[in-house]
Design a protein around this motif. Structure first.
Motif, PDB file in Angstrom:
ATOM      1  N   ASP A 153       0.935  -1.014   0.059  1.00  0.00           N
ATOM      2  CA  ASP A 153      -0.162  -0.048  -0.220  1.00  0.00           C
ATOM      3  C   ASP A 153       0.880   1.321  -0.092  1.00  0.00           C
ATOM      4  OD1 ASP A 153      -2.945   1.074   0.581  1.00  0.00           O
ATOM      5  OD2 ASP A 153      -1.514   2.315   1.614  1.00  0.00           O
ATOM      6  N   THR A 154       0.881   1.892  -0.974  1.00  0.00           N
ATOM      7  CA  THR A 154       1.632   3.260  -1.240  1.00  0.00           C
ATOM      8  C   THR A 154       0.953   4.482  -2.073  1.00  0.00           C
ATOM      9  OG1 THR A 154       3.793   4.290  -1.670  1.00  0.00           O
ATOM     10  CG2 THR A 154       3.009   2.241  -2.995  1.00  0.00           C
ATOM     11  N   THR A 155       1.213   5.484  -1.798  1.00  0.00           N
ATOM     12  CA  THR A 155       1.050   6.497  -2.881  1.00  0.00           C
ATOM     13  C   THR A 155       1.758   7.064  -3.501  1.00  0.00           C
ATOM     14  OG1 THR A 155       0.767   8.089  -1.071  1.00  0.00           O
ATOM     15  CG2 THR A 155      -1.429   7.232  -1.440  1.00  0.00           C
TER      16      THR A 155
ATOM     17  N   THR B 272      -4.477   3.676   0.137  1.00  0.00           N
ATOM     18  CA  THR B 272      -5.295   4.222   1.146  1.00  0.00           C
ATOM     19  C   THR B 272      -4.920   5.561   1.391  1.00  0.00           C
ATOM     20  OG1 THR B 272      -4.076   3.029   2.953  1.00  0.00           O
ATOM     21  CG2 THR B 272      -5.697   1.967   2.012  1.00  0.00           C
ATOM     22  N   THR B 273      -5.932   6.400   2.306  1.00  0.00           N
ATOM     23  CA  THR B 273      -5.566   7.402   2.352  1.00  0.00           C
ATOM     24  C   THR B 273      -5.255   8.018   3.990  1.00  0.00           C
ATOM     25  OG1 THR B 273      -7.968   7.910   2.879  1.00  0.00           O
ATOM     26  CG2 THR B 273      -7.183   8.216   0.491  1.00  0.00           C
ATOM     27  N   THR B 274      -5.241   6.909   4.787  1.00  0.00           N
ATOM     28  CA  THR B 274      -5.171   7.164   6.221  1.00  0.00           C
ATOM     29  C   THR B 274      -4.212   6.147   6.937  1.00  0.00           C
ATOM     30  OG1 THR B 274      -7.082   5.704   6.968  1.00  0.00           O
ATOM     31  CG2 THR B 274      -7.512   8.026   6.546  1.00  0.00           C
ATOM     32  N   ILE B 275      -3.161   6.628   7.871  1.00  0.00           N
ATOM     33  CA  ILE B 275      -2.651   5.606   8.507  1.00  0.00           C
ATOM     34  C   ILE B 275      -3.326   4.661   9.286  1.00  0.00           C
ATOM     35  CG2 ILE B 275      -1.003   5.804  10.695  1.00  0.00           C
ATOM     36  CD1 ILE B 275       0.350   6.671   8.182  1.00  0.00           C
TER      37      ILE B 275
ATOM     38  N   GLN C 289      -4.656  -1.053   9.766  1.00  0.00           N
ATOM     39  CA  GLN C 289      -5.987  -2.318   9.754  1.00  0.00           C
ATOM     40  C   GLN C 289      -5.270  -3.563   8.534  1.00  0.00           C
ATOM     41  OE1 GLN C 289      -9.411  -0.385   9.146  1.00  0.00           O
ATOM     42  NE2 GLN C 289      -9.632   0.707  10.908  1.00  0.00           N
ATOM     43  N   LEU C 290      -4.936  -2.887   7.421  1.00  0.00           N
ATOM     44  CA  LEU C 290      -4.572  -3.879   6.354  1.00  0.00           C
ATOM     45  C   LEU C 290      -3.202  -4.705   6.904  1.00  0.00           C
ATOM     46  CD1 LEU C 290      -4.901  -1.447   3.137  1.00  0.00           C
ATOM     47  CD2 LEU C 290      -6.196  -3.441   3.939  1.00  0.00           C
ATOM     48  N   LEU C 291      -2.365  -3.918   7.515  1.00  0.00           N
ATOM     49  CA  LEU C 291      -1.317  -4.740   7.876  1.00  0.00           C
ATOM     50  C   LEU C 291      -1.492  -5.604   8.944  1.00  0.00           C
ATOM     51  CD1 LEU C 291       1.392  -1.884   8.222  1.00  0.00           C
ATOM     52  CD2 LEU C 291       1.647  -3.708   6.533  1.00  0.00           C
ATOM     53  N   GLU C 292      -2.372  -5.379   9.849  1.00  0.00           N
ATOM     54  CA  GLU C 292      -2.629  -6.381  10.871  1.00  0.00           C
ATOM     55  C   GLU C 292      -3.551  -7.432  10.525  1.00  0.00           C
ATOM     56  OE1 GLU C 292      -2.556  -3.835  15.080  1.00  0.00           O
ATOM     57  OE2 GLU C 292      -4.414  -3.597  14.033  1.00  0.00           O
ATOM     58  N   SER C 293      -4.325  -7.257   9.445  1.00  0.00           N
ATOM     59  CA  SER C 293      -5.242  -8.328   8.904  1.00  0.00           C
ATOM     60  C   SER C 293      -4.762  -9.252   8.021  1.00  0.00           C
ATOM     61  CB  SER C 293      -6.616  -7.625   8.360  1.00  0.00           C
ATOM     62  OG  SER C 293      -6.108  -6.878   6.989  1.00  0.00           O
TER      63      SER C 293
ATOM     64  N   ASP D  18       1.234  -6.947   2.642  1.00  0.00           N
ATOM     65  CA  ASP D  18       2.579  -7.249   3.064  1.00  0.00           C
ATOM     66  C   ASP D  18       3.307  -5.894   3.742  1.00  0.00           C
ATOM     67  OD1 ASP D  18       2.534 -10.096   2.460  1.00  0.00           O
ATOM     68  OD2 ASP D  18       2.864  -9.583   0.340  1.00  0.00           O
ATOM     69  N   PHE D  19       3.322  -4.940   3.158  1.00  0.00           N
ATOM     70  CA  PHE D  19       4.000  -3.728   3.396  1.00  0.00           C
ATOM     71  C   PHE D  19       3.144  -2.403   3.173  1.00  0.00           C
ATOM     72  CE2 PHE D  19       7.237  -6.776   1.622  1.00  0.00           C
ATOM     73  CZ  PHE D  19       7.900  -6.996   2.681  1.00  0.00           C
ATOM     74  N   SER D  20       3.511  -1.518   3.971  1.00  0.00           N
ATOM     75  CA  SER D  20       3.018  -0.128   3.934  1.00  0.00           C
ATOM     76  C   SER D  20       4.470   0.838   3.500  1.00  0.00           C
ATOM     77  CB  SER D  20       2.134   0.401   4.913  1.00  0.00           C
ATOM     78  OG  SER D  20       2.001   1.779   5.019  1.00  0.00           O
ATOM     79  N   ILE D  21       3.993   1.685   2.669  1.00  0.00           N
ATOM     80  CA  ILE D  21       5.263   2.698   2.382  1.00  0.00           C
ATOM     81  C   ILE D  21       4.534   4.015   2.324  1.00  0.00           C
ATOM     82  CG2 ILE D  21       6.943   3.547   0.748  1.00  0.00           C
ATOM     83  CD1 ILE D  21       7.206   0.786  -0.464  1.00  0.00           C
ATOM     84  N   SER D  22       5.056   4.805   3.306  1.00  0.00           N
ATOM     85  CA  SER D  22       4.385   6.139   3.866  1.00  0.00           C
ATOM     86  C   SER D  22       5.208   6.914   4.277  1.00  0.00           C
ATOM     87  CB  SER D  22       3.074   5.926   4.688  1.00  0.00           C
ATOM     88  OG  SER D  22       3.199   5.485   6.055  1.00  0.00           O
ATOM     89  N   CYS D  23       5.054   8.301   4.442  1.00  0.00           N
ATOM     90  CA  CYS D  23       5.974   9.218   5.103  1.00  0.00           C
ATOM     91  C   CYS D  23       5.727   9.540   6.457  1.00  0.00           C
ATOM     92  CB  CYS D  23       5.593  10.702   4.280  1.00  0.00           C
ATOM     93  SG  CYS D  23       3.818  11.267   4.550  1.00  0.00           S
ATOM     94  N   LYS D  24       4.926   8.823   7.122  1.00  0.00           N
ATOM     95  CA  LYS D  24       4.688   8.519   8.719  1.00  0.00           C
ATOM     96  C   LYS D  24       4.889   7.165   9.230  1.00  0.00           C
ATOM     97  CE  LYS D  24       1.895  12.680   9.275  1.00  0.00           C
ATOM     98  NZ  LYS D  24       0.711  13.347  10.004  1.00  0.00           N
TER      99      LYS D  24
END
Length: 293
Positions: free
Chosen positions: A96-98, A124-127, A132-136, A140-146
């Motif tokens: 998940d990354t924008t 997705t637009t929110t942390i 939720q996606l990571l925990e469920s 596999d990965f999220s790439i974000s600026c926070k």
């Protein structure tokens, strides 16, 4: 109750429309209705409220959907783990990354070595949703600026880039190489809409500098902002990675130190990462540690 019933139930819950769900599942609408009816009979309670063609989860359905998604994700993890045990270098890496343009080179490089591995990308637009996606196990990965600050989720910084100021070529600052934020506090700004992660990051910078941007135009994408800049409607914050060969504006470095944007790779320690996902994680980290960005 069988696996097919659960997958059909999940699809109907997502689409809230029997005919659309049947089309995506490649079955007839009556057959889908019968499957849902048998599932409700097995459970012992109705799972949906039906109004005309619309079908929405009721309180029983919402509780059951949470458990169904956990079960289906667990089965998918099991399939990946068995494939790894069998030495199959295939599968799916879900991210998940924008900020896909930043990482497309790494994905292309990875697929050179593992051509049978597929990628799924969500935005997705929110942390909170990423968490939720990571925990469920939905990704596999999220790439974000926070970073996602929660027990069981790991975060590592993988890339840092400079934030810039973009001005039209006819702007009085177009003959400068750098600028202080205090010098542009009275300027009209063109920016992404509120809720966009880059907008949030620049809002924080402005707050620390104690001035509020006068945003006169808001856009959904970078191309629109570039066109508005060319129309001399204002100036804009910009990102180093978005600079092109033929830049349609002049850019300036921000003299204050708070002008860096950090990207984090996040994953759940509680979820199984396939060999494909582990190899991609290793390549991504190595790519940026070697300064290949």
């Amino acid at each position: 109750m069988d696996l097919l019933q659960l997958k059909y139930f999940q699809k109907v819950a997502q689409l809230k429309h029997l005919t659309q769900a049947a089309n995506e599942l490649y079955i007839t609408q009556p057959a889908l209705s019968q499957t849902i009816a048998r599932l409700e009979k097995d459970i012992g309670v109705p799972l949906f409220n039906r109004t005309g063609r619309q079908i929405n989860l009721n309180e029983y359905g919402r509780v059951f959907l949470e458990k169904v998604e956990i079960a289906l994700h667990a089965l998918e993890e099991g399939k990946r783990e068995i494939a790894d045990m069998a030495g199959l270098e295939r599968g799916t890496v879900s991210i998940d990354t924008t900020f896909l343009p930043h990482f497309s080179d790494v994905i292309n490089s990875f697929r050179t070595f593992y051509p049978d591995v597929q990628f799924t990308i969500s935005q997705t637009t929110t942390i909170e949703k990423k968490e939720q996606l990571l925990e469920s196990g939905g990704i596999d990965f999220s790439i974000s600026c926070k970073p996602i600050n929660k027990n069981g989720i790991s975060n590592i910084p993988i890339q840092t880039e400079e934030m810039l100021i973009a001005v039209p070529f006819k702007h009085p600052l177009a003959n400068r190489k750098s600028v202080k934020l205090s010098e542009i506090s009275n300027e009209d700004f063109i920016h992404f809409k509120k809720g966009h992660s880059f907008r949030d990051a620049t809002d924080e910078i402005c707050q620390k500098a104690r001035f509020t941007m006068n945003v006169v135009c808001e856009a959904d994408d970078a191309n629109t902002i570039k066109e508005l800049l060319k129309s001399n409607l204002g100036i804009a914050f910009w990102l180093e990675s978005l600079l092109e060969k033929d830049i349609p504006f002049h850019y300036l470095h921000i003299e204050e130190s708070e002008n860096q944007r950090i990207y984090y790779l996040s994953w759940s320690e509680k979820r199984y990462l396939s060999l494909a996902a582990q190899n991609f994680q290793e390549l991504l980290i190595q790519h940026y540690n070697n300064g290949d960005s």
